[in-house]
Enzyme design. Structure first.
Site, PDB file in Angstrom:
ATOM      1  N   SER A  91       0.808  -1.208  -0.086  1.00 51.01           N
ATOM      2  CA  SER A  91      -0.036   0.016   0.075  1.00 51.01           C
ATOM      3  C   SER A  91       0.783   1.252  -0.147  1.00 51.01           C
ATOM      4  CB  SER A  91      -0.892   0.113   1.252  1.00 51.01           C
ATOM      5  OG  SER A  91      -2.002   0.748   0.967  1.00 51.01           O
ATOM      6  N   ASP A 103     -10.009  -4.939  -5.209  1.00 60.71           N
ATOM      7  CA  ASP A 103      -9.245  -3.977  -3.991  1.00 60.71           C
ATOM      8  C   ASP A 103     -10.236  -2.692  -3.874  1.00 60.71           C
ATOM      9  OD1 ASP A 103      -7.868  -1.811  -2.589  1.00 60.71           O
ATOM     10  OD2 ASP A 103      -5.898  -3.002  -3.110  1.00 60.71           O
ATOM     11  N   HIS A 134      -7.468  -5.430  -0.290  1.00 60.74           N
ATOM     12  CA  HIS A 134      -6.480  -4.631  -0.049  1.00 60.74           C
ATOM     13  C   HIS A 134      -5.540  -5.126   0.952  1.00 60.74           C
ATOM     14  CE1 HIS A 134      -4.470  -0.757  -0.238  1.00 60.74           C
ATOM     15  NE2 HIS A 134      -4.319  -0.820   0.924  1.00 60.74           N
TER      16      HIS A 134
END
Length: 309
Positions: free
Chosen positions: A125, A253, A282
């Site tokens: 991320s 996601d 995610h």
């Protein structure tokens, strides 16, 4: 719905024993510090792990990845962004999605203190955005010891990702939690630096647009949220990457908008590979089980396929 499920279950229920127990404080030239966590056995291969927004080196996805590589004989360095190690950093600034300068300090420290012939980077991320941006910035000047990288679930276009997270459901499932912990840090900063941060109306901040306009941008030298998103996004740096790099994005996601799937850049740069999975959420790619998950096996497979690794 499945994307939300795959995002939330591992985050809440996956428990991985702490592997990177050796701690080191890296003092920085600006008077601040970064807390590093090592697992060292004297290996000639080292992997550097970068966590996501409001995560830490202790996160289950970091420790799971650390275990997967340690099991195969790698040394591991997991680092904490400023303010994320359990102790607030010293300066008024803290961290954001574009602090590739801090990752650069960690990599340079590893290059100068660890004898590994081959070093790999893995980011999740926000940490994935830092990893991709750093590699693009280094370009052809990247250390020959840096052999490859993998990034998962990266909001490489921050403007579109921030907009996606501002939708009604995402705000309630994710945004509120991010904003809550970030606001707590701002309150601590404000107490330490009286008069430097205007906290008026802070309880009304509900989105990244509002938070980044009010706080992230001015604290870190940007003129606005849009200016920050543009300069901190890794997507513009993807054409400049010169080491084998894999970006894995899940189609479901909930954090990622279409602009976060850089297919044209992958087609144009033979060093940059985009892999899109149908599911994974995610930073999910597995359930709450403590056993090795798909992302960990995929990262190992990619990095160990590179030459002598």
């Amino acid at each position: 719905i499945r994307g939300h499920w795959q995002t939330i279950v591992p985050a809440l229920f996956r428990r991985i024993p702490l592997l990177t127990e050796e701690r080191e404080r890296l003092e920085l030239d600006d008077g601040d510090f970064l807390d590093l966590q090592w697992h060292r056995t004297g290996s000639d291969r080292l992997v550097i792990l970068s966590h996501g927004l409001e995560g830490s080196a202790n996160a289950s996805y970091i420790q799971g990845m650390a275990r997967a590589f340690a099991k195969r004989g790698w040394d591991v360095l997991a680092w904490n962004c400023r303010s994320c190690s359990g102790e607030m950093n010293r300066l008024l600034r803290f961290y954001h999605s574009g602090v590739s300068d801090d990752l650069r300090r960690v990599v340079d420290h590893a290059l100068s203190t660890h004898s590994a012939d081959k070093i790999a980077l893995i980011g999740f991320s926000l940490g994935g955005n830092l990893t991709l941006k750093y590699l693009g910035e280094e370009g052809k000047g990247v250390s020959p010891r840096l052999a490859g990288a993998v990034a998962f679930s990266v909001p490489c276009d921050l403007a579109s990702s921030s907009q996606r997270l501002g939708t009604w459901l995402n705000q309630r499932l994710y945004m509120q939690r991010f904003i809550k912990t970030l606001v707590q840090k701002l309150r601590l900063k404000s107490a330490e630096f009286p008069g430097e941060i205007d906290l008026s109306g802070i309880n009304k901040v509900k989105t990244f647009k509002q938070f980044d306009d009010r706080f992230t941008a001015p604290l870190h030298g940007f003129t606005s949220a849009e200016d920050y998103w543009e300069k901190a996004s890794s997507r513009p740096y993807l054409p400049l990457i010169q080491v084998p790099t894999l970006l894995v994005q899940a189609r479901n996601d909930p954090f990622l908008a279409p602009a976060c799937f850089p297919e044209a850049e992958a087609q144009a740069n033979s060093n940059f590979h985009l892999e899109v999975t149908e599911s994974g959420g995610h930073v999910g790619f597995g359930g709450g089980s403590a056993s090795e998950n798909w992302a960990e096996a995929r990262a190992v497979r990619f990095l160990e396929s590179l030459g002598d690794l």
